[in-house]
Design a protein around this motif. Sequence first.
Motif, PDB file in Angstrom:
ATOM      1  N   MET A  15     -20.156   1.900 -21.293  1.00 52.71           N
ATOM      2  CA  MET A  15     -21.582   1.762 -21.548  1.00 52.71           C
ATOM      3  C   MET A  15     -22.383   1.655 -20.252  1.00 52.71           C
ATOM      4  O   MET A  15     -21.896   1.138 -19.243  1.00 52.71           O
ATOM      5  CB  MET A  15     -21.825   0.529 -22.413  1.00 52.71           C
ATOM      6  CG  MET A  15     -20.882   0.427 -23.616  1.00 52.71           C
ATOM      7  SD  MET A  15     -20.861   1.890 -24.684  1.00 52.71           S
ATOM      8  CE  MET A  15     -22.512   1.845 -25.363  1.00 52.71           C
ATOM      9  N   THR A  16     -23.617   2.124 -20.289  1.00 54.95           N
ATOM     10  CA  THR A  16     -24.481   2.054 -19.110  1.00 54.95           C
ATOM     11  C   THR A  16     -24.887   0.618 -18.794  1.00 54.95           C
ATOM     12  O   THR A  16     -24.817   0.176 -17.643  1.00 54.95           O
ATOM     13  CB  THR A  16     -25.745   2.901 -19.342  1.00 54.95           C
ATOM     14  OG1 THR A  16     -25.363   4.246 -19.646  1.00 54.95           O
ATOM     15  CG2 THR A  16     -26.641   2.882 -18.116  1.00 54.95           C
ATOM     16  N   ASN A  17     -25.301  -0.110 -19.809  1.00 51.94           N
ATOM     17  CA  ASN A  17     -25.792  -1.477 -19.663  1.00 51.94           C
ATOM     18  C   ASN A  17     -24.610  -2.445 -19.581  1.00 51.94           C
ATOM     19  O   ASN A  17     -23.774  -2.487 -20.489  1.00 51.94           O
ATOM     20  CB  ASN A  17     -26.672  -1.818 -20.863  1.00 51.94           C
ATOM     21  CG  ASN A  17     -27.419  -3.130 -20.719  1.00 51.94           C
ATOM     22  OD1 ASN A  17     -26.943  -4.072 -20.107  1.00 51.94           O
ATOM     23  ND2 ASN A  17     -28.596  -3.189 -21.321  1.00 51.94           N
ATOM     24  N   PRO A  18     -24.491  -3.229 -18.515  1.00 56.68           N
ATOM     25  CA  PRO A  18     -23.345  -4.147 -18.409  1.00 56.68           C
ATOM     26  C   PRO A  18     -23.327  -5.236 -19.473  1.00 56.68           C
ATOM     27  O   PRO A  18     -22.297  -5.893 -19.657  1.00 56.68           O
ATOM     28  CB  PRO A  18     -23.504  -4.753 -17.008  1.00 56.68           C
ATOM     29  CG  PRO A  18     -24.933  -4.545 -16.643  1.00 56.68           C
ATOM     30  CD  PRO A  18     -25.356  -3.283 -17.325  1.00 56.68           C
ATOM     31  N   MET A  28     -28.331  -3.331 -26.298  1.00 55.41           N
ATOM     32  CA  MET A  28     -28.646  -2.166 -25.479  1.00 55.41           C
ATOM     33  C   MET A  28     -30.021  -2.197 -24.822  1.00 55.41           C
ATOM     34  O   MET A  28     -30.261  -1.449 -23.860  1.00 55.41           O
ATOM     35  CB  MET A  28     -28.486  -0.886 -26.310  1.00 55.41           C
ATOM     36  CG  MET A  28     -29.484  -0.690 -27.413  1.00 55.41           C
ATOM     37  SD  MET A  28     -29.050   0.801 -28.376  1.00 55.41           S
ATOM     38  CE  MET A  28     -30.593   1.077 -29.278  1.00 55.41           C
ATOM     39  N   ALA A  29     -30.932  -3.039 -25.280  1.00 60.80           N
ATOM     40  CA  ALA A  29     -32.265  -3.113 -24.668  1.00 60.80           C
ATOM     41  C   ALA A  29     -32.374  -4.224 -23.634  1.00 60.80           C
ATOM     42  O   ALA A  29     -33.440  -4.407 -23.033  1.00 60.80           O
ATOM     43  CB  ALA A  29     -33.325  -3.307 -25.751  1.00 60.80           C
ATOM     44  N   MET A  30     -31.283  -4.959 -23.395  1.00 60.67           N
ATOM     45  CA  MET A  30     -31.334  -6.045 -22.425  1.00 60.67           C
ATOM     46  C   MET A  30     -31.454  -5.503 -21.002  1.00 60.67           C
ATOM     47  O   MET A  30     -30.859  -4.490 -20.649  1.00 60.67           O
ATOM     48  CB  MET A  30     -30.062  -6.914 -22.544  1.00 60.67           C
ATOM     49  CG  MET A  30     -29.953  -7.673 -23.854  1.00 60.67           C
ATOM     50  SD  MET A  30     -28.406  -8.647 -23.972  1.00 60.67           S
ATOM     51  CE  MET A  30     -28.665  -9.861 -22.669  1.00 60.67           C
ATOM     52  N   GLU A  31     -32.227  -6.193 -20.183  1.00 60.16           N
ATOM     53  CA  GLU A  31     -32.341  -5.825 -18.774  1.00 60.16           C
ATOM     54  C   GLU A  31     -31.142  -6.396 -18.005  1.00 60.16           C
ATOM     55  O   GLU A  31     -30.542  -7.388 -18.412  1.00 60.16           O
ATOM     56  CB  GLU A  31     -33.646  -6.354 -18.193  1.00 60.16           C
ATOM     57  CG  GLU A  31     -34.889  -5.733 -18.834  1.00 60.16           C
ATOM     58  CD  GLU A  31     -36.181  -6.208 -18.188  1.00 60.16           C
ATOM     59  OE1 GLU A  31     -36.108  -7.076 -17.282  1.00 60.16           O
ATOM     60  OE2 GLU A  31     -37.254  -5.708 -18.586  1.00 60.16           O
TER      61      GLU A  31
END
Length: 285
Positions: A110-113, A231-234
Amino acid sequence: MTNILDDQQLTAQTWFKDLRNQICAEFEKIESEAGSDATFDYIPWDRQNPDGSPGGGGTQGLMKGKIFEKVGVNISTVDGVFSEEFQAQINGAENDPRFFATGISLVAHMTNPHVPNVHMNTRFLCTTKRWFGGGADLNPAIVYDDDTEQFHARLRSACAPHSPEYYPRFKKWADDYFYIPHRKVHRGVGGIFYDHIELDKESDFDRHFAFTQDVGRAFLDIFPALVRKRMAMEWTDEEKQQQLEWRGRYAEFNLVYDRGTTFGLKTGGNVDAILMSLPPEAKWV
Protein backbone atom coordinates in the motif's frame (compact mmCIF):
# COMPACT_ATOMS: atom_id res chain seq x y z
CA MET A 1 -1.21 -36.00 -14.26
CA THR A 2 -3.15 -34.97 -17.34
CA ASN A 3 -4.07 -31.72 -19.00
CA ILE A 4 -7.71 -32.84 -18.77
CA LEU A 5 -9.02 -31.70 -15.38
CA ASP A 6 -11.25 -33.94 -13.31
CA ASP A 7 -14.33 -32.59 -11.52
CA GLN A 8 -12.49 -31.66 -8.32
CA GLN A 9 -9.67 -29.91 -10.13
CA LEU A 10 -12.05 -28.00 -12.40
CA THR A 11 -14.28 -26.98 -9.48
CA ALA A 12 -11.31 -25.61 -7.52
CA GLN A 13 -9.83 -23.85 -10.55
CA THR A 14 -13.16 -22.18 -11.36
CA TRP A 15 -13.54 -20.89 -7.79
CA PHE A 16 -10.04 -19.41 -7.66
CA LYS A 17 -10.69 -17.53 -10.91
CA ASP A 18 -14.06 -16.28 -9.63
CA LEU A 19 -12.47 -15.14 -6.36
CA ARG A 20 -9.75 -13.33 -8.33
CA ASN A 21 -12.42 -11.49 -10.30
CA GLN A 22 -14.28 -10.43 -7.14
CA ILE A 23 -11.13 -9.23 -5.36
CA CYS A 24 -9.81 -7.27 -8.34
CA ALA A 25 -13.19 -5.62 -8.88
CA GLU A 26 -13.28 -4.53 -5.22
CA PHE A 27 -9.72 -3.19 -5.31
CA GLU A 28 -10.48 -1.23 -8.48
CA LYS A 29 -13.58 0.18 -6.75
CA ILE A 30 -11.39 1.42 -3.90
CA GLU A 31 -9.08 3.14 -6.39
CA SER A 32 -12.10 4.77 -8.02
CA GLU A 33 -13.34 6.01 -4.64
CA ALA A 34 -9.94 7.67 -4.17
CA GLY A 35 -10.19 9.46 -7.50
CA SER A 36 -7.91 7.10 -9.40
CA ASP A 37 -8.62 5.35 -12.69
CA ALA A 38 -6.12 2.54 -12.00
CA THR A 39 -7.16 -0.91 -13.15
CA PHE A 40 -5.56 -4.35 -13.28
CA ASP A 41 -3.45 -5.44 -16.21
CA TYR A 42 -3.86 -9.16 -16.87
CA ILE A 43 -0.87 -10.95 -18.32
CA PRO A 44 -1.36 -14.61 -19.28
CA TRP A 45 1.58 -16.98 -19.21
CA ASP A 46 2.20 -20.57 -20.26
CA ARG A 47 4.38 -23.11 -18.53
CA GLN A 48 6.41 -25.78 -20.29
CA ASN A 49 7.61 -28.98 -18.66
CA PRO A 50 11.31 -29.92 -18.94
CA ASP A 51 10.42 -32.51 -21.62
CA GLY A 52 8.78 -29.82 -23.75
CA SER A 53 5.18 -30.81 -23.04
CA PRO A 54 2.58 -28.21 -21.97
CA GLY A 55 2.53 -27.72 -18.22
CA GLY A 56 -0.41 -25.40 -17.74
CA GLY A 57 0.00 -21.73 -16.88
CA GLY A 58 -1.86 -18.86 -15.35
CA THR A 59 -2.61 -15.16 -15.37
CA GLN A 60 -0.73 -12.46 -13.51
CA GLY A 61 -2.97 -9.58 -12.44
CA LEU A 62 -1.07 -6.40 -11.55
CA MET A 63 -2.28 -2.94 -10.55
CA LYS A 64 -0.34 0.18 -9.53
CA GLY A 65 -2.60 2.93 -8.28
CA LYS A 66 -3.08 5.72 -5.78
CA ILE A 67 -4.02 3.51 -2.81
CA PHE A 68 -2.45 0.23 -3.94
CA GLU A 69 1.14 1.13 -4.73
CA LYS A 70 1.56 -2.38 -6.09
CA VAL A 71 -0.89 -5.26 -5.84
CA GLY A 72 -0.64 -8.62 -7.57
CA VAL A 73 -3.50 -11.09 -7.77
CA ASN A 74 -2.39 -14.21 -9.61
CA ILE A 75 -4.14 -17.43 -10.58
CA SER A 76 -2.45 -20.52 -11.96
CA THR A 77 -3.12 -24.13 -12.89
CA VAL A 78 -0.02 -26.22 -13.52
CA ASP A 79 0.92 -29.87 -13.81
CA GLY A 80 4.01 -31.88 -14.50
CA VAL A 81 6.71 -33.88 -12.76
CA PHE A 82 8.76 -32.82 -9.75
CA SER A 83 12.53 -33.02 -9.98
CA GLU A 84 14.07 -35.92 -8.09
CA GLU A 85 15.56 -33.45 -5.63
CA PHE A 86 12.24 -31.69 -4.94
CA GLN A 87 9.79 -34.60 -4.96
CA ALA A 88 11.02 -35.92 -1.60
CA GLN A 89 9.88 -32.66 0.01
CA ILE A 90 6.30 -32.85 -1.29
CA ASN A 91 3.44 -34.69 0.35
CA GLY A 92 2.52 -37.82 -1.62
CA ALA A 93 5.24 -37.42 -4.25
CA GLU A 94 7.87 -39.70 -2.75
CA ASN A 95 7.16 -42.61 -5.11
CA ASP A 96 5.39 -40.78 -7.94
CA PRO A 97 6.69 -37.36 -9.02
CA ARG A 98 3.61 -36.26 -10.99
CA PHE A 99 1.68 -33.27 -9.64
CA PHE A 100 -1.20 -30.87 -10.28
CA ALA A 101 -1.72 -27.52 -8.55
CA THR A 102 -4.27 -24.75 -8.93
CA GLY A 103 -4.68 -21.67 -6.77
CA ILE A 104 -4.79 -17.95 -6.19
CA SER A 105 -2.03 -15.82 -4.67
CA LEU A 106 -2.27 -12.18 -3.63
CA VAL A 107 0.10 -9.60 -2.16
CA ALA A 108 -0.81 -5.93 -1.71
CA HIS A 109 1.76 -3.22 -0.95
CA MET A 110 0.00 0.00 0.00
CA THR A 111 1.06 3.59 -0.63
CA ASN A 112 -0.06 4.91 2.76
CA PRO A 113 2.02 3.46 5.64
CA HIS A 114 -1.10 3.53 7.84
CA VAL A 115 -2.87 1.08 5.52
CA PRO A 116 -1.81 -2.51 6.23
CA ASN A 117 -0.21 -4.65 3.58
CA VAL A 118 -1.66 -8.12 3.18
CA HIS A 119 -0.96 -11.56 1.80
CA MET A 120 -3.51 -14.23 0.91
CA ASN A 121 -3.40 -17.48 -0.99
CA THR A 122 -5.45 -20.64 -1.28
CA ARG A 123 -4.63 -23.68 -3.36
CA PHE A 124 -5.56 -27.27 -4.26
CA LEU A 125 -2.74 -29.73 -4.87
CA CYS A 126 -2.73 -33.27 -6.19
CA THR A 127 0.02 -35.87 -6.10
CA THR A 128 -0.81 -39.42 -5.03
CA LYS A 129 -2.65 -37.46 -2.30
CA ARG A 130 -4.96 -34.45 -2.55
CA TRP A 131 -5.20 -31.50 -0.20
CA PHE A 132 -6.08 -27.84 0.28
CA GLY A 133 -3.83 -25.20 1.77
CA GLY A 134 -3.62 -21.47 2.16
CA GLY A 135 -4.42 -18.65 4.52
CA ALA A 136 -4.21 -14.89 4.96
CA ASP A 137 -2.00 -12.67 7.11
CA LEU A 138 -1.88 -8.96 7.81
CA ASN A 139 1.41 -7.09 7.45
CA PRO A 140 1.15 -3.50 8.70
CA ALA A 141 4.15 -1.19 8.83
CA ILE A 142 2.31 0.74 11.55
CA VAL A 143 0.32 -1.55 13.80
CA TYR A 144 -3.20 -0.68 14.94
CA ASP A 145 -4.56 -3.08 17.53
CA ASP A 146 -8.16 -2.64 16.40
CA ASP A 147 -7.22 -3.55 12.81
CA THR A 148 -5.44 -6.66 14.07
CA GLU A 149 -8.41 -7.62 16.22
CA GLN A 150 -10.92 -7.14 13.39
CA PHE A 151 -8.81 -9.11 10.93
CA HIS A 152 -8.42 -12.04 13.31
CA ALA A 153 -12.07 -11.92 14.34
CA ARG A 154 -13.17 -12.29 10.72
CA LEU A 155 -10.84 -15.23 10.13
CA ARG A 156 -12.02 -16.79 13.38
CA SER A 157 -15.62 -16.56 12.20
CA ALA A 158 -14.64 -18.21 8.90
CA CYS A 159 -13.03 -21.12 10.73
CA ALA A 160 -15.73 -21.62 13.39
CA PRO A 161 -18.39 -23.48 11.35
CA HIS A 162 -15.84 -26.02 10.15
CA SER A 163 -14.03 -26.98 13.37
CA PRO A 164 -13.47 -25.38 16.79
CA GLU A 165 -9.83 -26.42 16.45
CA TYR A 166 -9.18 -24.65 13.15
CA TYR A 167 -8.64 -21.07 14.26
CA PRO A 168 -6.29 -21.68 17.22
CA ARG A 169 -4.40 -24.33 15.27
CA PHE A 170 -4.04 -22.29 12.08
CA LYS A 171 -3.32 -19.05 13.94
CA LYS A 172 -0.39 -20.73 15.70
CA TRP A 173 0.76 -22.17 12.38
CA ALA A 174 0.82 -18.64 10.92
CA ASP A 175 2.65 -17.26 13.96
CA ASP A 176 5.28 -19.98 13.66
CA TYR A 177 5.59 -19.78 9.87
CA PHE A 178 5.64 -16.02 9.28
CA TYR A 179 8.71 -15.48 11.43
CA ILE A 180 12.11 -14.17 10.36
CA PRO A 181 14.65 -16.13 12.42
CA HIS A 182 17.69 -14.02 11.55
CA ARG A 183 15.81 -10.88 12.65
CA LYS A 184 13.95 -12.55 15.51
CA VAL A 185 10.74 -10.77 14.50
CA HIS A 186 7.43 -11.77 12.94
CA ARG A 187 6.65 -10.63 9.43
CA GLY A 188 3.39 -9.02 10.55
CA VAL A 189 0.53 -9.45 13.01
CA GLY A 190 -0.44 -12.90 11.78
CA GLY A 191 -3.61 -14.48 10.55
CA ILE A 192 -4.10 -18.12 9.65
CA PHE A 193 -2.00 -20.58 7.69
CA TYR A 194 -2.99 -24.13 6.85
CA ASP A 195 -1.71 -26.92 4.65
CA HIS A 196 -2.31 -30.61 3.98
CA ILE A 197 -6.08 -30.49 4.64
CA GLU A 198 -6.23 -33.87 2.96
CA LEU A 199 -8.97 -35.70 1.13
CA ASP A 200 -8.96 -39.08 2.83
CA LYS A 201 -12.22 -39.97 1.08
CA GLU A 202 -14.26 -38.57 -1.81
CA SER A 203 -16.71 -36.75 0.44
CA ASP A 204 -13.88 -34.76 2.05
CA PHE A 205 -13.59 -32.58 -1.03
CA ASP A 206 -16.87 -30.75 -0.48
CA ARG A 207 -16.23 -29.86 3.16
CA HIS A 208 -12.57 -28.89 2.74
CA PHE A 209 -13.41 -26.89 -0.37
CA ALA A 210 -16.18 -25.10 1.56
CA PHE A 211 -13.65 -24.09 4.20
CA THR A 212 -11.22 -22.77 1.59
CA GLN A 213 -14.04 -20.78 0.00
CA ASP A 214 -14.94 -19.28 3.39
CA VAL A 215 -11.33 -18.17 3.88
CA GLY A 216 -11.46 -16.37 0.54
CA ARG A 217 -14.79 -14.75 1.36
CA ALA A 218 -13.51 -13.64 4.77
CA PHE A 219 -10.53 -11.95 3.16
CA LEU A 220 -12.77 -10.20 0.61
CA ASP A 221 -14.96 -8.98 3.47
CA ILE A 222 -12.39 -7.68 5.94
CA PHE A 223 -9.39 -6.38 4.02
CA PRO A 224 -11.20 -3.77 1.87
CA ALA A 225 -12.89 -2.53 5.05
CA LEU A 226 -9.50 -1.98 6.69
CA VAL A 227 -8.18 -0.20 3.60
CA ARG A 228 -11.13 2.18 3.53
CA LYS A 229 -10.72 2.91 7.22
CA ARG A 230 -7.09 4.05 6.87
CA MET A 231 -6.55 5.21 3.28
CA ALA A 232 -7.30 8.92 3.85
CA MET A 233 -4.94 9.28 6.81
CA GLU A 234 -2.01 11.65 6.42
CA TRP A 235 1.52 10.41 7.03
CA THR A 236 4.89 11.87 7.91
CA ASP A 237 8.29 11.35 6.28
CA GLU A 238 9.33 9.35 9.34
CA GLU A 239 6.32 7.04 8.95
CA LYS A 240 7.14 6.52 5.27
CA GLN A 241 10.72 5.60 6.18
CA GLN A 242 9.36 3.16 8.75
CA GLN A 243 7.28 1.55 6.02
CA LEU A 244 10.26 1.25 3.66
CA GLU A 245 12.43 -0.36 6.33
CA TRP A 246 9.62 -2.77 7.20
CA ARG A 247 9.32 -3.71 3.52
CA GLY A 248 12.94 -4.77 3.63
CA ARG A 249 12.08 -7.32 6.32
CA TYR A 250 9.15 -8.52 4.23
CA ALA A 251 11.40 -9.04 1.20
CA GLU A 252 13.92 -10.96 3.29
CA PHE A 253 11.25 -13.42 4.45
CA ASN A 254 9.85 -13.99 0.97
CA LEU A 255 13.24 -14.58 -0.61
CA VAL A 256 14.77 -16.71 2.14
CA TYR A 257 11.97 -18.63 3.86
CA ASP A 258 8.72 -18.55 1.89
CA ARG A 259 7.73 -22.02 0.67
CA GLY A 260 5.41 -20.67 -2.01
CA THR A 261 8.31 -18.83 -3.62
CA THR A 262 10.41 -21.98 -3.54
CA PHE A 263 7.59 -24.13 -4.96
CA GLY A 264 6.96 -21.74 -7.83
CA LEU A 265 10.60 -21.37 -8.81
CA LYS A 266 11.36 -25.10 -8.53
CA THR A 267 8.36 -26.09 -10.66
CA GLY A 268 9.09 -23.73 -13.53
CA GLY A 269 6.52 -21.08 -12.69
CA ASN A 270 6.42 -17.56 -14.08
CA VAL A 271 9.24 -15.70 -12.33
CA ASP A 272 7.61 -12.26 -12.54
CA ALA A 273 4.34 -13.62 -11.13
CA ILE A 274 6.15 -15.43 -8.32
CA LEU A 275 8.21 -12.40 -7.34
CA MET A 276 5.26 -9.99 -7.49
CA SER A 277 5.29 -10.47 -3.71
CA LEU A 278 8.32 -8.17 -3.47
CA PRO A 279 7.63 -4.51 -2.65
CA PRO A 280 8.09 -1.83 -5.33
CA GLU A 281 10.45 0.09 -3.06
CA ALA A 282 12.24 -0.86 0.17
CA LYS A 283 15.08 0.32 2.38
CA TRP A 284 17.80 -1.27 4.46
CA VAL A 285 19.51 0.78 7.14
